[in-house]
Design a protein around this motif. Structure first.
Motif, PDB file in Angstrom:
ATOM      1  N   ILE A 258     -54.108  27.365  61.133  1.00  0.00           N
ATOM      2  CA  ILE A 258     -52.709  27.006  61.376  1.00  0.00           C
ATOM      3  C   ILE A 258     -52.227  27.880  62.521  1.00  0.00           C
ATOM      4  O   ILE A 258     -52.405  29.109  62.479  1.00  0.00           O
TER       5      ILE A 258
ATOM      6  N   VAL B 298     -48.887  28.729  65.264  1.00  0.00           N
ATOM      7  CA  VAL B 298     -47.428  28.690  65.266  1.00  0.00           C
ATOM      8  C   VAL B 298     -46.915  28.912  66.686  1.00  0.00           C
ATOM      9  O   VAL B 298     -47.399  29.793  67.395  1.00  0.00           O
TER      10      VAL B 298
ATOM     11  N   LEU C 291     -42.790  16.561  70.969  1.00  0.00           N
ATOM     12  CA  LEU C 291     -43.850  16.948  70.029  1.00  0.00           C
ATOM     13  C   LEU C 291     -45.034  16.001  70.164  1.00  0.00           C
ATOM     14  O   LEU C 291     -46.193  16.445  70.217  1.00  0.00           O
TER      15      LEU C 291
ATOM     16  N   GLN D 269     -52.662  17.671  62.537  1.00  0.00           N
ATOM     17  CA  GLN D 269     -51.263  17.373  62.269  1.00  0.00           C
ATOM     18  C   GLN D 269     -50.401  18.484  62.861  1.00  0.00           C
ATOM     19  O   GLN D 269     -50.872  19.606  63.083  1.00  0.00           O
ATOM     20  N   ALA D 270     -49.158  18.156  63.138  1.00  0.00           N
ATOM     21  CA  ALA D 270     -48.207  19.176  63.601  1.00  0.00           C
ATOM     22  C   ALA D 270     -46.836  18.858  63.031  1.00  0.00           C
ATOM     23  O   ALA D 270     -46.493  17.692  62.816  1.00  0.00           O
ATOM     24  N   TRP D 271     -46.072  19.918  62.780  1.00  0.00           N
ATOM     25  CA  TRP D 271     -44.737  19.789  62.203  1.00  0.00           C
ATOM     26  C   TRP D 271     -43.785  20.649  63.028  1.00  0.00           C
ATOM     27  O   TRP D 271     -44.145  21.768  63.410  1.00  0.00           O
ATOM     28  N   ALA D 272     -42.578  20.151  63.261  1.00  0.00           N
ATOM     29  CA  ALA D 272     -41.629  20.920  64.077  1.00  0.00           C
ATOM     30  C   ALA D 272     -40.266  21.028  63.408  1.00  0.00           C
ATOM     31  O   ALA D 272     -39.777  20.064  62.807  1.00  0.00           O
ATOM     32  N   ASP D 273     -39.679  22.213  63.545  1.00  0.00           N
ATOM     33  CA  ASP D 273     -38.312  22.496  63.121  1.00  0.00           C
ATOM     34  C   ASP D 273     -37.496  22.766  64.377  1.00  0.00           C
ATOM     35  O   ASP D 273     -37.528  23.884  64.913  1.00  0.00           O
TER      36      ASP D 273
ATOM     37  N   THR E  71     -39.505  26.213  65.731  1.00  0.00           N
ATOM     38  CA  THR E  71     -40.843  26.547  65.265  1.00  0.00           C
ATOM     39  C   THR E  71     -41.712  25.304  65.180  1.00  0.00           C
ATOM     40  O   THR E  71     -41.265  24.270  64.671  1.00  0.00           O
TER      41      THR E  71
ATOM     42  N   TYR F  69     -45.638  24.144  63.877  1.00  0.00           N
ATOM     43  CA  TYR F  69     -46.863  24.495  63.165  1.00  0.00           C
ATOM     44  C   TYR F  69     -47.902  23.427  63.460  1.00  0.00           C
ATOM     45  O   TYR F  69     -47.608  22.235  63.338  1.00  0.00           O
TER      46      TYR F  69
ATOM     47  N   LEU G 130     -51.945  22.192  62.526  1.00  0.00           N
ATOM     48  CA  LEU G 130     -53.091  22.314  61.625  1.00  0.00           C
ATOM     49  C   LEU G 130     -54.314  21.783  62.356  1.00  0.00           C
ATOM     50  O   LEU G 130     -54.292  20.661  62.878  1.00  0.00           O
TER      51      LEU G 130
ATOM     52  N   GLU H   6     -49.099  32.469  67.519  1.00  0.00           N
ATOM     53  CA  GLU H   6     -49.955  32.982  66.437  1.00  0.00           C
ATOM     54  C   GLU H   6     -51.007  31.928  66.137  1.00  0.00           C
ATOM     55  O   GLU H   6     -50.687  30.739  66.120  1.00  0.00           O
TER      56      GLU H   6
ATOM     57  N   HIS I  47     -53.795  31.501  63.029  1.00  0.00           N
ATOM     58  CA  HIS I  47     -54.333  32.077  61.793  1.00  0.00           C
ATOM     59  C   HIS I  47     -55.457  31.223  61.233  1.00  0.00           C
ATOM     60  O   HIS I  47     -55.249  30.031  60.979  1.00  0.00           O
TER      61      HIS I  47
ATOM     62  N   ILE J   6     -41.894  23.269  55.466  1.00  0.00           N
ATOM     63  CA  ILE J   6     -42.974  24.255  55.455  1.00  0.00           C
ATOM     64  C   ILE J   6     -42.346  25.592  55.113  1.00  0.00           C
ATOM     65  O   ILE J   6     -41.353  25.990  55.732  1.00  0.00           O
TER      66      ILE J   6
ATOM     67  N   ASP K 237     -54.151  32.734  54.623  1.00  0.00           N
ATOM     68  CA  ASP K 237     -54.928  33.636  55.481  1.00  0.00           C
ATOM     69  C   ASP K 237     -54.918  35.008  54.820  1.00  0.00           C
ATOM     70  O   ASP K 237     -53.947  35.759  54.962  1.00  0.00           O
TER      71      ASP K 237
ATOM     72  N   TYR L  18     -48.882  29.438  53.796  1.00  0.00           N
ATOM     73  CA  TYR L  18     -48.032  28.330  54.228  1.00  0.00           C
ATOM     74  C   TYR L  18     -48.076  27.261  53.148  1.00  0.00           C
ATOM     75  O   TYR L  18     -49.162  26.883  52.700  1.00  0.00           O
TER      76      TYR L  18
ATOM     77  N   PRO M 139     -37.115  23.349  57.257  1.00  0.00           N
ATOM     78  CA  PRO M 139     -37.225  21.893  57.289  1.00  0.00           C
ATOM     79  C   PRO M 139     -38.040  21.529  58.529  1.00  0.00           C
ATOM     80  O   PRO M 139     -37.869  22.150  59.587  1.00  0.00           O
ATOM     81  N   VAL M 140     -38.944  20.582  58.396  1.00  0.00           N
ATOM     82  CA  VAL M 140     -39.738  20.140  59.556  1.00  0.00           C
ATOM     83  C   VAL M 140     -39.565  18.620  59.687  1.00  0.00           C
ATOM     84  O   VAL M 140     -40.427  17.838  59.287  1.00  0.00           O
ATOM     85  N   PRO M 141     -38.423  18.222  60.272  1.00  0.00           N
ATOM     86  CA  PRO M 141     -38.130  16.788  60.355  1.00  0.00           C
ATOM     87  C   PRO M 141     -39.056  16.036  61.292  1.00  0.00           C
ATOM     88  O   PRO M 141     -39.147  14.807  61.196  1.00  0.00           O
ATOM     89  N   LEU M 142     -39.739  16.740  62.195  1.00  0.00           N
ATOM     90  CA  LEU M 142     -40.644  16.074  63.135  1.00  0.00           C
ATOM     91  C   LEU M 142     -42.091  16.320  62.735  1.00  0.00           C
ATOM     92  O   LEU M 142     -42.497  17.458  62.491  1.00  0.00           O
ATOM     93  N   THR M 143     -42.871  15.252  62.671  1.00  0.00           N
ATOM     94  CA  THR M 143     -44.286  15.351  62.307  1.00  0.00           C
ATOM     95  C   THR M 143     -45.095  14.438  63.211  1.00  0.00           C
ATOM     96  O   THR M 143     -44.660  13.330  63.524  1.00  0.00           O
ATOM     97  N   VAL M 144     -46.254  14.928  63.640  1.00  0.00           N
ATOM     98  CA  VAL M 144     -47.222  14.040  64.303  1.00  0.00           C
ATOM     99  C   VAL M 144     -48.572  14.263  63.643  1.00  0.00           C
ATOM    100  O   VAL M 144     -48.834  15.300  63.066  1.00  0.00           O
TER     101      VAL M 144
END
Lengths: 82, 82
Positions: free
Chosen positions: A5, A7, A19, A39-43, A48, A50, A52, A74, A76, B5, B43, B50, B77-82
C-alpha cells in the motif's frame, strides 16, 4: 510478488478524472517493472491517495509512480491481509 | 453508505493471528452500526494497519473500532475509487 500500500499526501481537491488519469499512467508502464496497481482510493478533503499493488519490491512500486510523474510519499509492504 | 479507509499506527510486530483476531472483533459487532469491514492490511515493520470499510459515516467506523478495543488513528472517507 508481494502486496504493497502506498500513500500520496497533498492531493487536496483531486477529482475522479485526475485519479483515473494517474491510475492509467501507472497501468500503462507497470508491466515493465512487473508491478500491478490493483486499486486506488482518494480522499479529496484530506488530500490523501492510497494505492494497492502487487509488486516485487518497494523500489519497483516507487519506480512506476516516479516514471508516471507522481512519486509516493510512503510505500509499505503489507505482508498480512485479512 | 460510503467507503472509508482507516489507519492504525503503533502496531509494530503485529502478527497474522492478531490481525485476524482484531478483524473478527470488528465483524462480530459491525452490523449494529451498519458498517462492514471488507479488508485489512498490515505492515508489522512500520506498525501500520489499513482497514477498508463500507459505512454510513466516519463516526460509525470509529465506534466499531472503539467498541472492539482498537480505536483508529485516522479515518478517511474515500469517495473516489479506481
Amino acid at each position: 510478488m508481494a502486496t504493497f500500500i502506498d500513500v500520496h499526501h497533498g492531493m487536496t481537491g483531486i477529482t475522479a478524472e485526475q485519479l483515473a488519469s494517474a491510475h492509467q499512467a501507472d497501468l500503462a508502464i507497470e508491466a515493465s517493472e512487473n508491478v500491478h496497481f490493483k486499486q486506488a482510493w482518494a480522499d479529496p478533503d484530506s488530500g490523501t491517495v492510497y494505492c494497492l499493488s502487487e509488486a516485487p519490491s518497494v523500489d519497483a512500486v516507487q519506480r512506476v509512480h516516479e516514471r508516471a510523474g507522481h512519486k509516493a510519499d510512503e510505500v509499505h509492504p503489507v505482508p498480512l491481509t485479512v
